[in-house]
Design an enzyme around this catalytic site. Structure first.
Site, PDB file in Angstrom:
ATOM      1  N   LYS A 110       0.851  -1.194   0.000  1.00 21.59           N
ATOM      2  CA  LYS A 110       0.000   0.000   0.000  1.00 21.59           C
ATOM      3  C   LYS A 110       0.881   1.236   0.000  1.00 21.59           C
ATOM      4  CE  LYS A 110      -3.467  -2.470   2.761  1.00 21.59           C
ATOM      5  NZ  LYS A 110      -4.200  -2.502   4.042  1.00 21.59           N
ATOM      6  N   ALA A 142      -1.966  -7.316  10.132  1.00 19.83           N
ATOM      7  CA  ALA A 142      -1.341  -8.617   9.918  1.00 19.83           C
ATOM      8  C   ALA A 142      -1.554  -9.548  11.112  1.00 19.83           C
ATOM      9  CB  ALA A 142       0.148  -8.439   9.640  1.00 19.83           C
ATOM     10  N   LYS A 193      -4.891   6.391   2.706  1.00 20.45           N
ATOM     11  CA  LYS A 193      -5.348   6.168   4.084  1.00 20.45           C
ATOM     12  C   LYS A 193      -4.177   6.186   5.055  1.00 20.45           C
ATOM     13  CE  LYS A 193      -3.879   1.756   4.673  1.00 20.45           C
ATOM     14  NZ  LYS A 193      -3.203   1.151   5.844  1.00 20.45           N
ATOM     15  N   ASP A 246     -10.460   0.629   5.094  1.00 18.14           N
ATOM     16  CA  ASP A 246      -9.077   0.637   5.548  1.00 18.14           C
ATOM     17  C   ASP A 246      -8.750   1.930   6.284  1.00 18.14           C
ATOM     18  OD1 ASP A 246      -6.618  -0.497   5.892  1.00 18.14           O
ATOM     19  OD2 ASP A 246      -5.995  -0.391   3.800  1.00 18.14           O
ATOM     20  N   THR A 250      -7.215   2.055  10.064  1.00 18.09           N
ATOM     21  CA  THR A 250      -5.883   2.592  10.279  1.00 18.09           C
ATOM     22  C   THR A 250      -5.902   3.861  11.126  1.00 18.09           C
ATOM     23  OG1 THR A 250      -5.404   1.765   8.054  1.00 18.09           O
ATOM     24  CG2 THR A 250      -3.724   3.093   9.089  1.00 18.09           C
TER      25      THR A 250
END
Length: 335
Positions: A110, A142, A193, A246, A250
């Site tokens: 990303k 993750a 993002k 996302d 985040t």
């Protein structure tokens, strides 16, 4: 979809996200070959069945084999490129003579390449001509993916049939890919993002309150949408998992590296000092000035992203920057 389709998955990148995707592919019934740059990571996975450096606390299943030779990916049916954004082009060029052009590549980084100001799919396509390039992104920590906690992502491919096939190949009972052909929207949402998460971190570090964080997230999404539409993305993609989904994770999640960077900056810590010696990458640090340049190129106003770039790279004063944002002329919300 036949279970034999894409039976052998290659993962390029032995960091936390690459390892989590390897675990996911193995749970989906795939044979997995994972390339890692660090020999100690390769040895740790193959001998101790763990990745203590990047993803401690998880057992690496026997169906996953680690390697330090990219040539070992030549027999894979699909390759997931999970290297940091600024390194993806260079690694993809190393793959070019090794992996047949019939093998699809799925970009899982990303960011935006700083040198050429290009989105990741375009960078990888330049490095691997002839390959079908897809993009996987979405709200994913993750650690939670590695645990097998419920996760939904977007898999973008210009070929709908390929996107559907790849989604079925990676699907598990707790990992659910949705497919789209809007590669630009998925790539751009995942990059911007990170910049906005830094802004939300600054709000946290400066103790500006939840109202301010909600405003930054919402107005930040408006900036994402403006640039995305100017670059040919679809609004429904940006409002989906790879964009708003996302962004929400985040900006709010405690595991966010970019939000943590912003919080440190908000507390007066220099970004370079915070990042020094860390094994993980906060892609928003590299992405912020590139987003600012893209906004200027497309004549799009992105004041929050510009403020992040100024704080990280131009030595801007935090309080002056916040005051300047709040003093901008009032306008209609949709303008």
């Amino acid at each position: 979809m036949p279970s034999s389709l894409y039976a052998h998955v290659g993962i390029v990148g032995g960091g936390a996200w690459g390892t989590a995707l390897a675990l996911t592919a193995q749970r989906a019934g795939r044979q997995v070959t994972l390339w890692a740059l660090e020999p100690e990571v390769v040895d740790d996975i193959n001998t101790a069945r763990r990745n203590q450096r990047y993803l401690p606390g998880h057992t690496i299943a026997a169906g996953i084999t680690a390697t330090s030779a990219l040539a070992d990916l030549a027999s894979c049916d699909v390759v997931l490129l999970v290297t940091p954004a600024q390194a993806s082009g260079a690694v993809a060029r190393q793959l070019a003579p090794l992996v047949p052009a019939t093998v699809p590549i799925v970009v899982c980084a990303k960011g935006i390449e700083a040198a050429a100001a290009k989105l990741m799919p375009a960078v990888v396509s330049d490095a691997l001509p002839g390959h079908s390039i897809s993009m996987l992104s979405g709200p994913t920590f993750a650690e939670e993916v590695a645990q097998g906690l419920p996760t939904a992502v977007t898999l973008a491919s210009p070929d709908r049939a390929l996107g559907e096939a790849l989604a079925h190949a990676l699907r598990t009972p707790t990992f659910r890919p949705y497919w789209t052909d809007d590669v630009t929207g998925v790539a751009l949402g995942g990059a911007i993002k990170n910049v906005l998460a830094i802004a939300c971190g600054v709000v946290e570090g400066r103790k500006l309150g939840d109202n301010a964080r909600a405003a930054v997230l919402t107005r930040g999404f408006a900036e994402m949408a403006r640039l995305g539409l100017a670059m040919g993305a679809r609004l429904e993609t940006l409002a989906g998992l790879a964009g708003l989904g996302d962004l929400t994770l985040t900006c709010n999640g405690p595991l966010s590296r970019n939000r943590s960077l912003g919080a440190a900056v908000g507390q007066g810590i220099k970004a370079a000092d915070f990042l020094a010696g860390r094994s993980s990458v906060a892609e928003g640090f590299h992405t912020a000035p590139i987003v600012q340049a893209l906004a200027a190129r497309h004549q799009v106003e992105m004041p929050i992203c510009a403020a992040v770039a100024a704080l990280l790279h131009d030595g801007a004063d935090i309080d002056d920057t916040i005051r300047a944002l709040l003093a901008r002329p009032l306008k209609g919300e949709g303008e």
